[in-house]
Design a protein around this motif. Structure first.
Motif, mmCIF file in Angstrom:
data_model
loop_
_atom_site.group_PDB
_atom_site.id
_atom_site.type_symbol
_atom_site.label_atom_id
_atom_site.label_comp_id
_atom_site.label_asym_id
_atom_site.label_seq_id
_atom_site.Cartn_x
_atom_site.Cartn_y
_atom_site.Cartn_z
ATOM 1 N N TRP A 36 0.836 -1.193 0.000
ATOM 2 C CA TRP A 36 0.000 0.000 0.000
ATOM 3 C C TRP A 36 0.879 1.254 0.000
ATOM 4 O O TRP A 36 0.640 2.186 -0.755
ATOM 5 C CB TRP A 36 -0.936 -0.011 1.210
ATOM 6 C CG TRP A 36 -1.850 1.165 1.277
ATOM 7 C CD1 TRP A 36 -3.021 1.324 0.594
ATOM 8 C CD2 TRP A 36 -1.667 2.362 2.045
ATOM 9 N NE1 TRP A 36 -3.586 2.542 0.903
ATOM 10 C CE2 TRP A 36 -2.761 3.192 1.789
ATOM 11 C CE3 TRP A 36 -0.683 2.796 2.918
ATOM 12 C CZ2 TRP A 36 -2.901 4.443 2.375
ATOM 13 C CZ3 TRP A 36 -0.833 4.039 3.507
ATOM 14 C CH2 TRP A 36 -1.927 4.844 3.228
ATOM 15 N N GLN A 40 1.260 4.220 -2.916
ATOM 16 C CA GLN A 40 1.063 5.639 -2.630
ATOM 17 C C GLN A 40 2.272 6.462 -3.085
ATOM 18 O O GLN A 40 2.123 7.552 -3.622
ATOM 19 C CB GLN A 40 0.809 5.868 -1.138
ATOM 20 C CG GLN A 40 -0.444 5.215 -0.611
ATOM 21 C CD GLN A 40 -1.694 5.656 -1.353
ATOM 22 O OE1 GLN A 40 -1.857 6.830 -1.661
ATOM 23 N NE2 GLN A 40 -2.569 4.718 -1.629
ATOM 24 N N GLY A 44 1.166 8.619 -6.047
ATOM 25 C CA GLY A 44 0.570 9.727 -5.307
ATOM 26 C C GLY A 44 1.137 11.083 -5.710
ATOM 27 O O GLY A 44 2.106 11.179 -6.465
ATOM 28 N N ALA A 60 -2.588 10.491 1.689
ATOM 29 C CA ALA A 60 -3.314 9.343 1.143
ATOM 30 C C ALA A 60 -4.620 9.172 1.904
ATOM 31 O O ALA A 60 -4.647 9.239 3.128
ATOM 32 C CB ALA A 60 -2.463 8.090 1.263
ATOM 33 N N ASN A 62 -7.911 6.676 2.689
ATOM 34 C CA ASN A 62 -8.294 5.274 2.651
ATOM 35 C C ASN A 62 -9.474 5.047 3.581
ATOM 36 O O ASN A 62 -9.820 5.908 4.381
ATOM 37 C CB ASN A 62 -7.112 4.389 3.062
ATOM 38 C CG ASN A 62 -7.204 3.019 2.457
ATOM 39 O OD1 ASN A 62 -8.276 2.550 2.112
ATOM 40 N ND2 ASN A 62 -6.068 2.359 2.316
ATOM 41 N N THR A 70 -7.223 9.927 6.554
ATOM 42 C CA THR A 70 -6.183 10.532 5.742
ATOM 43 C C THR A 70 -4.853 10.252 6.422
ATOM 44 O O THR A 70 -4.677 10.531 7.601
ATOM 45 C CB THR A 70 -6.400 12.046 5.597
ATOM 46 O OG1 THR A 70 -7.680 12.268 5.012
ATOM 47 C CG2 THR A 70 -5.324 12.675 4.731
#
Length: 93
Positions: A36, A40, A44, A60, A62, A70
């Motif tokens: 993950w 990102q 990102g 990020a 989620n 965040t």
């Protein structure tokens, strides 16, 4: 005051982790993993920290259970790789 614009890029180089993000992942297993974090960082928006040309922030978003969270990810771009230095969940305002 100068505000830099986020840099949208696809980063394909190596990504290393400092000890703090690895500990943080263990506490947030419901959505966080090394994969993950890597996604990102790779896809990102990187926001440059003022007066630090190699330090960036990534915000990020989620879902953790029923709530949206965040996560602030601090990274450092080095010559050969990117180092994930710090991560934490931002409080809701």
């Amino acid at each position: 005051m100068f505000h830099s614009q986020p840099e949208r890029r696809i980063y394909t180089g190596p990504i290393d982790f400092d000890s703090q993000p690895l500990t943080w992942i263990k506490k947030h297993r419901s959505f966080a993993s090394k994969e993950w974090f890597k996604s990102q960082v790779r896809y990102g928006e990187w926001i440059r920290e003022p007066n630090r040309p190699n330090d960036f922030l990534i915000y990020a978003t989620n879902i953790d259970g029923r709530r949206q969270v965040t996560v602030l990810i601090k990274i450092k771009r080095l010559e050969t790789h990117v180092l994930v230095c710090h991560a934490h969940v931002l409080r809701r305002k």
